[in-house]
Write a protein that holds these residues in place. Structure first.
Motif, PDB file in Angstrom:
ATOM      1  N   GLU A   1       0.792  -1.229   0.000  1.00  0.00           N
ATOM      2  CA  GLU A   1       0.000   0.000   0.000  1.00  0.00           C
ATOM      3  C   GLU A   1       0.827   1.283   0.000  1.00  0.00           C
ATOM      4  OE1 GLU A   1      -2.365   0.437   3.563  1.00  0.00           O
ATOM      5  OE2 GLU A   1      -0.805  -0.537   4.734  1.00  0.00           O
ATOM      6  N   THR A   2       2.123   1.196   0.252  1.00  0.00           N
ATOM      7  CA  THR A   2       2.917   2.411   0.350  1.00  0.00           C
ATOM      8  C   THR A   2       3.923   2.595  -0.777  1.00  0.00           C
ATOM      9  OG1 THR A   2       4.560   1.326   1.754  1.00  0.00           O
ATOM     10  CG2 THR A   2       2.730   2.439   2.865  1.00  0.00           C
ATOM     11  N   SER A   3       4.187   1.565  -1.558  1.00  0.00           N
ATOM     12  CA  SER A   3       5.218   1.651  -2.597  1.00  0.00           C
ATOM     13  C   SER A   3       4.618   2.008  -3.948  1.00  0.00           C
ATOM     14  CB  SER A   3       5.951   0.318  -2.726  1.00  0.00           C
ATOM     15  OG  SER A   3       6.604   0.000  -1.524  1.00  0.00           O
ATOM     16  N   VAL A   4       5.379   2.757  -4.712  1.00  0.00           N
ATOM     17  CA  VAL A   4       4.967   3.100  -6.069  1.00  0.00           C
ATOM     18  C   VAL A   4       5.266   1.928  -7.001  1.00  0.00           C
ATOM     19  CG1 VAL A   4       5.368   4.660  -8.010  1.00  0.00           C
ATOM     20  CG2 VAL A   4       5.329   5.555  -5.670  1.00  0.00           C
ATOM     21  N   GLU A   5       6.426   1.331  -6.831  1.00  0.00           N
ATOM     22  CA  GLU A   5       6.832   0.206  -7.673  1.00  0.00           C
ATOM     23  C   GLU A   5       6.205  -1.090  -7.178  1.00  0.00           C
ATOM     24  OE1 GLU A   5       8.629   0.410 -10.519  1.00  0.00           O
ATOM     25  OE2 GLU A   5       8.502   2.578 -10.199  1.00  0.00           O
ATOM     26  N   PRO A   6       5.765  -1.951  -8.084  1.00  0.00           N
ATOM     27  CA  PRO A   6       5.186  -3.237  -7.663  1.00  0.00           C
ATOM     28  C   PRO A   6       6.250  -4.165  -7.085  1.00  0.00           C
ATOM     29  CG  PRO A   6       5.351  -3.113 -10.051  1.00  0.00           C
ATOM     30  CD  PRO A   6       5.758  -1.775  -9.529  1.00  0.00           C
ATOM     31  N   LEU A   7       5.812  -5.065  -6.220  1.00  0.00           N
ATOM     32  CA  LEU A   7       6.699  -6.099  -5.685  1.00  0.00           C
ATOM     33  C   LEU A   7       7.013  -7.126  -6.759  1.00  0.00           C
ATOM     34  CD1 LEU A   7       4.919  -6.695  -2.286  1.00  0.00           C
ATOM     35  CD2 LEU A   7       6.989  -5.361  -2.687  1.00  0.00           C
ATOM     36  N   ALA A   8       6.052  -7.358  -7.647  1.00  0.00           N
ATOM     37  CA  ALA A   8       6.242  -8.309  -8.740  1.00  0.00           C
ATOM     38  C   ALA A   8       5.293  -7.962  -9.871  1.00  0.00           C
ATOM     39  CB  ALA A   8       5.976  -9.732  -8.269  1.00  0.00           C
ATOM     40  N   VAL A   9       5.773  -8.153 -11.080  1.00  0.00           N
ATOM     41  CA  VAL A   9       4.958  -8.086 -12.289  1.00  0.00           C
ATOM     42  C   VAL A   9       5.329  -9.320 -13.093  1.00  0.00           C
ATOM     43  CG1 VAL A   9       4.417  -6.841 -14.404  1.00  0.00           C
ATOM     44  CG2 VAL A   9       4.918  -5.567 -12.310  1.00  0.00           C
TER      45      VAL A   9
ATOM     46  N   TYR B   1      -1.858  -5.241   0.765  1.00  0.00           N
ATOM     47  CA  TYR B   1      -1.354  -5.392  -0.602  1.00  0.00           C
ATOM     48  C   TYR B   1      -2.525  -5.353  -1.566  1.00  0.00           C
ATOM     49  CZ  TYR B   1       2.771  -7.194   1.810  1.00  0.00           C
ATOM     50  OH  TYR B   1       3.860  -7.343   2.642  1.00  0.00           O
ATOM     51  N   LEU B   2      -2.283  -4.780  -2.726  1.00  0.00           N
ATOM     52  CA  LEU B   2      -3.276  -4.765  -3.797  1.00  0.00           C
ATOM     53  C   LEU B   2      -2.718  -5.601  -4.937  1.00  0.00           C
ATOM     54  CD1 LEU B   2      -5.961  -3.661  -4.831  1.00  0.00           C
ATOM     55  CD2 LEU B   2      -4.758  -1.603  -5.573  1.00  0.00           C
TER      56      LEU B   2
END
Length: 173
Positions: free
Chosen positions: A65-73, A102-103
């Motif tokens: 919820e706080t990061s601009v970059e995804p954890l994984a794509v 997490y979204l």
């Protein structure tokens, strides 16, 4: 099985998407509640539904919820068969931290060069520590773990348990 949603003050929505193309319709839905869903697992499996096979690129992404970059794509292979699809976070090195929301998304990407045309569905997930009574309830459940998880407000654990039972005995009603 009756899912009892936890009482949380976090509004969220999930929605389905569909598209027409080359005479076929592709519809995708996530198997997630319309609110923040919980798991006790560090690396749960997330489930989504594809109405029919598609040649359209399919992509999974997860953000905290706080990061601009995804954890994984992750670009997903087009499923050979329609139906419920599973994505194991362990396969992609994603670990959920307790107390972090997490979204996650599944996207149909008809034109990779024009991402504004993507059809995106998403839902919220958070990892919580199990309460002290959960272990005892599961021990007494006699194979009905999904019921215990659902009654405890643990959506993703309930879906995971149901899926494991179906996979172990697909002919059992």
């Amino acid at each position: 099985i009756l899912y009892v949603p936890p009482e949380v003050g976090f509004p969220a929505r999930s929605m389905g998407a569909g598209t027409r193309g080359t005479g076929r319709v592709a519809t995708v839905q996530i198997l997630a509640p319309d609110h923040l869903g919980y798991t006790t697992r560090e690396q749960p499996t997330l489930y989504w539904y594809l109405a029919e096979p598609t040649s359209t690129r399919i992509e999974f992404a997860i953000h905290d919820e706080t990061s601009v970059e995804p954890l994984a794509v992750v670009e997903l292979p087009s499923p050979a068969q329609p139906g419920i699809q599973a994505l194991r976070l362990a396969d992609h090195g994603v670990k959920l931290q307790p107390g972090v929301r997490y979204l996650w998304f599944v996207s149909l990407v008809p034109e990779p060069e024009r991402r504004s045309k993507d059809f995106v569905v998403g839902g919220w997930i958070a990892r919580s520590e199990p309460d002290a009574t959960l272990g005892g309830k599961l021990a007494a459940a006699e194979g009905r773990d999904a019921l215990v998880y659902a009654e405890s407000g643990l959506w993703y654990d309930a879906i995971g348990s149901l899926s494991a039972r179906i996979a172990a005995a697909p002919a059992e009603p």
